[in-house]
Design an enzyme around this catalytic site. Structure first.
Site, mmCIF file in Angstrom:
data_model
loop_
_atom_site.group_PDB
_atom_site.id
_atom_site.type_symbol
_atom_site.label_atom_id
_atom_site.label_comp_id
_atom_site.label_asym_id
_atom_site.label_seq_id
_atom_site.Cartn_x
_atom_site.Cartn_y
_atom_site.Cartn_z
ATOM 1 N N GLY A 1 -16.058 18.469 -24.614
ATOM 2 C CA GLY A 1 -17.293 17.742 -24.849
ATOM 3 C C GLY A 1 -18.245 17.879 -23.675
ATOM 4 O O GLY A 1 -17.876 18.346 -22.589
ATOM 5 N N CYS A 2 -19.473 17.451 -23.888
ATOM 6 C CA CYS A 2 -20.495 17.614 -22.850
ATOM 7 C C CYS A 2 -20.218 16.730 -21.636
ATOM 8 O O CYS A 2 -20.208 17.214 -20.491
ATOM 9 C CB CYS A 2 -21.881 17.335 -23.435
ATOM 10 S SG CYS A 2 -22.023 15.792 -24.365
ATOM 11 N N TYR A 3 -19.989 15.438 -21.866
ATOM 12 C CA TYR A 3 -19.676 14.550 -20.740
ATOM 13 C C TYR A 3 -18.385 14.970 -20.018
ATOM 14 O O TYR A 3 -18.348 14.995 -18.780
ATOM 15 C CB TYR A 3 -19.545 13.102 -21.215
ATOM 16 C CG TYR A 3 -20.845 12.395 -21.504
ATOM 17 C CD1 TYR A 3 -21.836 12.258 -20.534
ATOM 18 C CD2 TYR A 3 -21.085 11.821 -22.756
ATOM 19 C CE1 TYR A 3 -23.019 11.590 -20.796
ATOM 20 C CE2 TYR A 3 -22.272 11.148 -23.031
ATOM 21 C CZ TYR A 3 -23.236 11.033 -22.050
ATOM 22 O OH TYR A 3 -24.405 10.363 -22.321
#
Length: 345
Positions: A148-150
């Site tokens: 995921g991005c985070y």
């Protein structure tokens, strides 16, 4: 030359994938598929694509997808978990940008995502594609779970400290901020211009689905890592993530040694750039690129390390990292098709 397909090309990450793969030096054909549209050109959703060949949306069919060398899923939770196993069984390489295969424990997935997990055999088989720290496994992957991005920004920022055992395992705090594109393209009150403009707001406090993903990776590196404190904020900008990470050092660390540790850790990683001591990155510094820029500080007074990690959420946080992993899976240089510098200003 490879033939590839994108499922979910009408979302932001899917459109970014198409942009990257359409110009990729080793891709001869990039077709797009949708669960809701058939026979419509991608330019109907994204005029910037123009009338390029091969951008007509096709209906999802396993037999049609099985002919491709690789299939990318840029879909909401639940789609790849249903469709990817059949493709993997047919020998198709799958790169999944959703969270369906990131968590090894199906019960944990059900708890955080509110839906049934993919079959456990495929959860175990999936390779977690945090490229810089899992290259060898990525090279041999058939089912690749893109982070995921985070988690990408957070884990790249924390990895050297956790792996070297330099921080107290129960002291990790992550304060993360994201641009609005991270919420996806579907219209909603929370991302309406009047709600977002000139406004900063926290969301999913202690409940973001990326929390168990981050903890799973950290505990793989050091099983003593305790649950983290993780907060997310929506910022009135289109792209970008900044993760400001705090952790208590086990003993005093020279700031210069800290920077040297990170430079050594990411030596040979073309997309991670470590700032000089006293310099910190901004989201604009990585805009439109596959770079992760990291700045570091140590406070003798509080004995805390501060790590500032920035990425473009649609690139290193999604499509760019997916292509980076695709490159390794196919035996190419990981930077193929990704060498563009950030867009500035």
């Amino acid at each position: 030359m490879m033939n590839v397909a994108i499922i979910g090309a009408t979302g932001y990450s899917g459109a970014e994938l198409f942009r990257l793969l359409y110009g990729h030096p080793h891709v001869s054909q990039c077709d797009v598929f949708s669960s809701s549209q058939d026979g419509i050109h991608l330019s109907e959703s994204f005029p910037h694509v123009g009338a390029v060949d091969g951008a007509v949306l096709h209906k999802l069919e396993i037999e049609a997808l099985a002919k491709y060398d690789a299939v990318f899923f840029a879909t909401p939770p639940g789609v790849s978990g249903e469709w990817a196993p059949a493709l993997v069984d047919r020998g198709v390489k799958v790169i999944d940008l959703s969270g369906d295969f990131r968590l090894k424990d199906g019960a944990v997935y059900a708890q955080w995502y509110g839906r049934e997990a993919a079959p456990s055999a495929y959860l175990e088989r999936a390779v977690y594609g945090l490229t810089e720290w899992n290259r060898e496994a990525v090279r041999g992957a058939v089912l690749l779970s893109n982070p995921g991005c985070y988690p990408t920004a957070t884990l790249l920022g924390l990895a050297p400290l956790v792996k070297e055992g330099l921080i107290k395992e129960d002291s990790i705090i992550v304060d993360a901020k994201s641009g609005v594109s991270g919420a996806g393209r579907k219209a909603g009150l929370g991302t309406h211009f009047s709600e977002v403009n000139e406004n900063v707001k926290i969301y999913k406090v202690n409940a973001h689905q990326h929390i168990p993903e981050i903890e799973q990776a950290l505990q793989t590196w050091n099983e003593a890592v305790a649950p983290i404190t993780f907060s997310t904020h929506l910022i009135p900008m289109t792209r970008g993530i900044m993760a400001t990470i705090y952790a208590k050092a086990k003993q005093s660390i020279s700031p210069n040694d800290l920077v040297d540790l990170y430079k050594t850790s990411y030596e040979g990683s073309p997309f991670v750039r470590i700032r000089q001591l006293g310099q910190f990155p901004a989201t604009k510094d990585v805009y439109g690129s596959n770079y992760c820029d990291i700045g570091l500080a140590y406070d003798e007074r509080t004995e805390r390390v501060t790590v500032v990690s920035v990425i473009d959420n649609l690139m290193k946080g999604a499509a760019g990292q997916a292509v980076q992993n695709f490159n390794l899976m196919m035996g190419w240089d990981e930077a193929e098709g990704l060498r563009s510098l950030p867009i500035y200003p």
